[in-house]
Motif scaffolding. Structure first.
Motif, short mmCIF file in Angstrom:
data_model
loop_
_atom_site.label_atom_id
_atom_site.label_comp_id
_atom_site.label_asym_id
_atom_site.label_seq_id
_atom_site.Cartn_x
_atom_site.Cartn_y
_atom_site.Cartn_z
N TYR A 170 0.82 -1.20 0.00
CA TYR A 170 0.00 0.00 0.00
C TYR A 170 0.86 1.25 0.00
O TYR A 170 2.10 1.19 0.04
CB TYR A 170 -0.96 0.00 1.20
CG TYR A 170 -0.29 -0.22 2.55
CD1 TYR A 170 0.26 0.85 3.26
CD2 TYR A 170 -0.21 -1.50 3.11
CE1 TYR A 170 0.86 0.64 4.49
CE2 TYR A 170 0.40 -1.70 4.34
CZ TYR A 170 0.93 -0.63 5.03
OH TYR A 170 1.53 -0.83 6.24
N ARG A 171 0.21 2.40 -0.06
CA ARG A 171 0.88 3.70 -0.14
C ARG A 171 0.74 4.46 1.18
O ARG A 171 -0.34 4.48 1.77
CB ARG A 171 0.26 4.55 -1.23
CG ARG A 171 0.20 3.91 -2.60
CD ARG A 171 1.57 3.65 -3.15
NE ARG A 171 2.40 4.85 -3.16
CZ ARG A 171 3.65 4.89 -3.64
NH1 ARG A 171 4.19 3.80 -4.16
NH2 ARG A 171 4.34 6.00 -3.61
N GLN A 175 -4.21 6.37 -2.50
CA GLN A 175 -4.07 4.95 -2.80
C GLN A 175 -4.18 4.68 -4.29
O GLN A 175 -4.91 5.35 -5.02
CB GLN A 175 -5.13 4.15 -2.04
CG GLN A 175 -5.03 4.27 -0.54
CD GLN A 175 -3.64 3.96 -0.02
OE1 GLN A 175 -3.13 2.84 -0.19
NE2 GLN A 175 -3.00 4.94 0.62
N LYS A 176 -3.45 3.65 -4.74
CA LYS A 176 -3.55 3.22 -6.13
C LYS A 176 -4.72 2.25 -6.33
O LYS A 176 -5.23 2.10 -7.44
CB LYS A 176 -2.25 2.54 -6.56
CG LYS A 176 -1.04 3.48 -6.61
CD LYS A 176 0.20 2.73 -7.03
CE LYS A 176 1.40 3.65 -7.16
NZ LYS A 176 2.63 2.91 -7.56
N GLY A 235 1.97 -5.43 -5.97
CA GLY A 235 2.14 -3.99 -5.84
C GLY A 235 0.82 -3.31 -5.55
O GLY A 235 -0.26 -3.86 -5.83
N ALA A 236 0.90 -2.10 -5.03
CA ALA A 236 -0.31 -1.38 -4.65
C ALA A 236 -1.24 -1.12 -5.83
O ALA A 236 -2.45 -1.02 -5.66
CB ALA A 236 0.07 -0.05 -3.99
N ALA A 273 2.67 7.98 -8.32
CA ALA A 273 4.07 8.20 -7.96
C ALA A 273 4.85 6.92 -8.19
O ALA A 273 4.31 5.81 -8.10
CB ALA A 273 4.19 8.64 -6.51
N ASP A 274 6.15 7.06 -8.47
CA ASP A 274 6.99 5.88 -8.69
C ASP A 274 7.83 5.53 -7.47
O ASP A 274 8.76 4.74 -7.56
CB ASP A 274 7.89 6.09 -9.92
CG ASP A 274 8.79 7.32 -9.79
OD1 ASP A 274 8.76 7.97 -8.73
OD2 ASP A 274 9.49 7.63 -10.77
N THR A 275 7.49 6.12 -6.31
CA THR A 275 8.18 5.74 -5.07
C THR A 275 7.69 4.37 -4.62
O THR A 275 6.72 3.83 -5.15
CB THR A 275 7.90 6.79 -3.99
OG1 THR A 275 6.48 7.03 -3.90
CG2 THR A 275 8.59 8.10 -4.29
N GLU A 276 8.38 3.81 -3.63
CA GLU A 276 8.12 2.42 -3.24
C GLU A 276 6.82 2.28 -2.48
O GLU A 276 6.44 3.12 -1.67
CB GLU A 276 9.28 1.93 -2.37
CG GLU A 276 10.59 1.72 -3.11
CD GLU A 276 10.51 0.61 -4.14
OE1 GLU A 276 9.87 -0.42 -3.86
OE2 GLU A 276 11.06 0.79 -5.24
#
Length: 309
Positions: free
Chosen positions: A244-245, A250-251, A284-285, A304-307
């Motif tokens: 999750y983010r 959230q994605k 992935g999220a 966003a492309d952060t983890e």
């Protein structure tokens, strides 16, 4: 909220208990307060300033207006039943008079983040740990650690609902087991995608019930109106595999059909499920997986492309 959930999900906090308590002490959150063994304190009502009350009032008015036609009826019923003050930070003791009569829950004040086991122990005994302090004026739209508005306005109204109240108790008991099984990462995802960022399907359309959305102006709009995120039907196995983010909207949002569905999903013993899921890769999220009950696939615009966590 747990010390391992800087954004309200067990396992997210990477520091130590000593570091976090020192940070809270340095911020004045423990100043003059007796920290009890269960990490609660007496709500320091005398410490709220006119600015604190003004921030509460602004956030309450903004979200009450924003949530019309967006939030679940159960949340609105809980808010109305509680009679939560609109113009000032609520007194937890006053809220507890109504909450205890309704479902046996109570709100307990904490200075900030608490250890996982303490958090779960509170939930298992129908106590919701809520930060007593209010965010600063420059943090109206975002802050990393949950404050009083997020915890009380966002979480407490649904504790009036008997089914959701039972779900939260069951989650606390499950958390105590998961901590001993090394499965907090999987259980934290369930909390994140339900209690914090859950959507519910109604005859009127999708509605919000997660506290992380309810207390956020931006995400109250994004979660329902944006084409960017995925919206996927609730599945406990799927959620427990999904990261999750913590730094963006959230994605993916998971959608329940009812609070009964949510509670029934917590009835089985999760120990065999944890073993099963350990053998499967995490997702992935923003992933859409085979077998998903997809309400819509997001456009991914602005992601966003952060983890992920």
């Amino acid at each position: 909220m747990s010390i391992a959930m800087a954004t309200e999900a067990p396992g997210a906090f990477q520091g130590t208990l000593t570091d976090k308590l020192k940070e809270q002490f340095d911020a004045g959150l423990l100043s003059g307060q007796e920290l009890r063994p269960d990490f609660t304190i007496a709500q320091p009502v005398h410490r709220y300033t006119s600015i604190d009350h003004a921030i509460w009032r602004k956030l309450y008015e903004r979200q009450a207006e924003m949530l019309r036609g967006r939030v679940s009826d159960e949340f609105l019923q809980g808010l109305a039943t509680l009679g939560m003050e609109k113009d000032r930070v609520p007194d937890f003791d006053q809220l507890n008079e109504t909450l205890m009569r309704a479902t046996g829950w109570q709100v307990v004040a904490v200075p900030g983040l608490v250890p996982d086991e303490v958090f779960f122990e509170h939930l298992a005994n129908r106590r919701f740990p809520a930060s007593w302090w209010m965010r600063k004026p420059e943090q109206l739209d975002y802050l990393q650690e949950p404050d009083c508005f997020h915890d009380v306005f966002g979480h407490v109204p649904l504790l009036i609902n008997p089914v959701f109240a039972d779900y939260m108790e069951a989650y606390g008991k499950g958390g105590l087991k998961a901590a001993g099984l090394g499965a907090l990462d999987m259980l934290s995802r369930l909390y994140w995608y339900t209690v914090e960022f859950g959507l519910i399907r109604t005859e009127q359309g999708l509605r919000i019930y997660g506290a992380g959305i309810v207390s956020s102006q931006g995400e109250s709009i994004y979660s329902l109106d944006s084409a960017s995120p995925n919206r996927i039907g609730f599945d406990v196995r799927r959620i427990m595999r999904t990261r999750y983010r913590i730094d963006t909207f959230q994605k993916t949002y998971f959608v329940i059909d009812s609070f009964e569905q949510l509670f029934d999903a917590t009835r089985p013993d999760f120990a065999p499920l944890y073993e099963e899921l350990r053998a499967q890769p995490t997702l992935g999220a923003g992933d859409v997986a085979p077998g998903d009950q997809v309400l819509n696939v997001g456009t991914r615009e602005g992601w966003a492309d952060t983890e992920d966590i």
